[in-house]
Design an enzyme around this catalytic site. Sequence first.
Site, PDB file in Angstrom:
ATOM      1  N   ASP A  70       0.836  -1.207   0.000  1.00 28.29           N
ATOM      2  CA  ASP A  70       0.000   0.000   0.000  1.00 28.29           C
ATOM      3  C   ASP A  70       0.870   1.257   0.000  1.00 28.29           C
ATOM      4  OD1 ASP A  70      -2.269   1.499   0.023  1.00 28.29           O
ATOM      5  OD2 ASP A  70      -2.847   1.039   2.077  1.00 28.29           O
ATOM      6  N   ARG A  82       0.343   7.644  -2.718  1.00 27.57           N
ATOM      7  CA  ARG A  82       0.912   8.707  -1.874  1.00 27.57           C
ATOM      8  C   ARG A  82       2.390   8.946  -2.209  1.00 27.57           C
ATOM      9  NH1 ARG A  82      -1.145   6.076   3.431  1.00 27.57           N
ATOM     10  NH2 ARG A  82      -1.801   4.520   1.901  1.00 27.57           N
ATOM     11  N   TRP A  83       3.077   7.862  -2.530  1.00 24.64           N
ATOM     12  CA  TRP A  83       4.501   7.989  -2.913  1.00 24.64           C
ATOM     13  C   TRP A  83       4.607   8.901  -4.140  1.00 24.64           C
ATOM     14  CZ3 TRP A  83       7.445   7.061  -7.231  1.00 24.64           C
ATOM     15  CH2 TRP A  83       8.831   6.960  -7.054  1.00 24.64           C
ATOM     16  N   HIS A  85       2.716   3.045  -8.817  1.00 22.84           N
ATOM     17  CA  HIS A  85       2.520   1.611  -9.089  1.00 22.84           C
ATOM     18  C   HIS A  85       3.727   1.046  -9.830  1.00 22.84           C
ATOM     19  CE1 HIS A  85      -1.424   1.935  -7.506  1.00 22.84           C
ATOM     20  NE2 HIS A  85      -1.952   2.592  -8.529  1.00 22.84           N
ATOM     21  N   SER A 132      -7.163  -5.950  -5.961  1.00 28.48           N
ATOM     22  CA  SER A 132      -8.295  -6.583  -5.271  1.00 28.48           C
ATOM     23  C   SER A 132      -9.545  -6.516  -6.150  1.00 28.48           C
ATOM     24  CB  SER A 132      -8.567  -5.868  -3.941  1.00 28.48           C
ATOM     25  OG  SER A 132      -9.208  -4.641  -4.184  1.00 28.48           O
ATOM     26  N   THR A 133     -10.547  -7.313  -5.789  1.00 29.70           N
ATOM     27  CA  THR A 133     -11.810  -7.286  -6.543  1.00 29.70           C
ATOM     28  C   THR A 133     -12.484  -5.910  -6.420  1.00 29.70           C
ATOM     29  OG1 THR A 133     -12.730  -8.404  -4.607  1.00 29.70           O
ATOM     30  CG2 THR A 133     -12.380  -9.753  -6.549  1.00 29.70           C
ATOM     31  N   LEU A 159      11.410 -20.237  -4.154  1.00 28.85           N
ATOM     32  CA  LEU A 159      10.280 -19.446  -3.650  1.00 28.85           C
ATOM     33  C   LEU A 159       9.066 -19.512  -4.583  1.00 28.85           C
ATOM     34  CD1 LEU A 159       9.627 -16.840  -1.621  1.00 28.85           C
ATOM     35  CD2 LEU A 159       9.852 -15.636  -3.767  1.00 28.85           C
TER      36      LEU A 159
END
Length: 264
Positions: free
Chosen positions: A38, A42-43, A55, A83-84, A149
């Site tokens: 998140d 703002r960044w 993003h 997210s949905t 991973l």
Amino acid sequence: MLHKLIRRKPEKKNQTIAERISHSTKEPIPSHIAIIMDGNGRWAKKRLLPRVAGHHEGMKTVRKITKLANKLGVQALTVYAFSTENWKRPKLEVDFIMRLPEEFLGTYLPELIEENVRVVMMGENNTLPLHTQEAVKKAIETTKENTGLVLNFALNYGSRAEIAQAVQNIVHQVQQGTLTYSDVNEELISQHLMTCDLPEPDLLIRTSGEVRLSNFMLWQLAYTEFWFTDTLWPDFDENCLLDAIESYQKRNRRYGGLKGDETH
Ligand code: FPP
């Protein structure tokens, strides 16, 4: 006491990432880390840039954190990319985010293969744009034999929808007679979730100072340790991940019970 506190900080700050890694690997490493990434908007705003620039920078953080998590021996890393509910954002922003898996995988897939990372996805695949589906499908296919991973992209993911889908599947099987009412238990529900092949998260990280779950892995996080930081996702770096892991390593996980030495 105050003297001690003042002395410890600079020592830790002067440690290189390599030194911190060797320290962290001595202690329990979370087998699954889940991250709510998140603060991209703002960044960008702080730099007078469009939100999408945040993003894009956040995408680079995914690469950095994947590399370190893999190096530390973390088995699975789940990142909440869309997210949905994120469809409610302006079309331009949605379209941009939907191009990011393509760009990320187009740029870093060779590196992920080299590092033995396996890419998987959880979320509603069918309603993603075709170009996003194809990029993700190619990465899943190409890395499916990798044993390092597991990088799990939560893309068009919503936890309540996931649970509802699991319940529907189970009810259907009960109706068909392949399961009975008494087969329904916690383990069975876990097996019907999109994370059925992954261990439950040991550590949840949310960046940017927000302290909520936002419909993320509601079932799977029942006994997970949480780490919240004010750092915005594009600024989240190796030291931040090591801070989170070191905090996790100091936690006393009791799963509702007591430690051996607390029973009397
Ligand atoms: C939340 O920040 C972030 C998102 C909804 C998108 C997250 C996506 C990425 C970090 C890139 C994903 C990378 C790949 C490879 C798919 P926000 O926009 O809500 O930030 P804000 O709260 O500051 O506005």
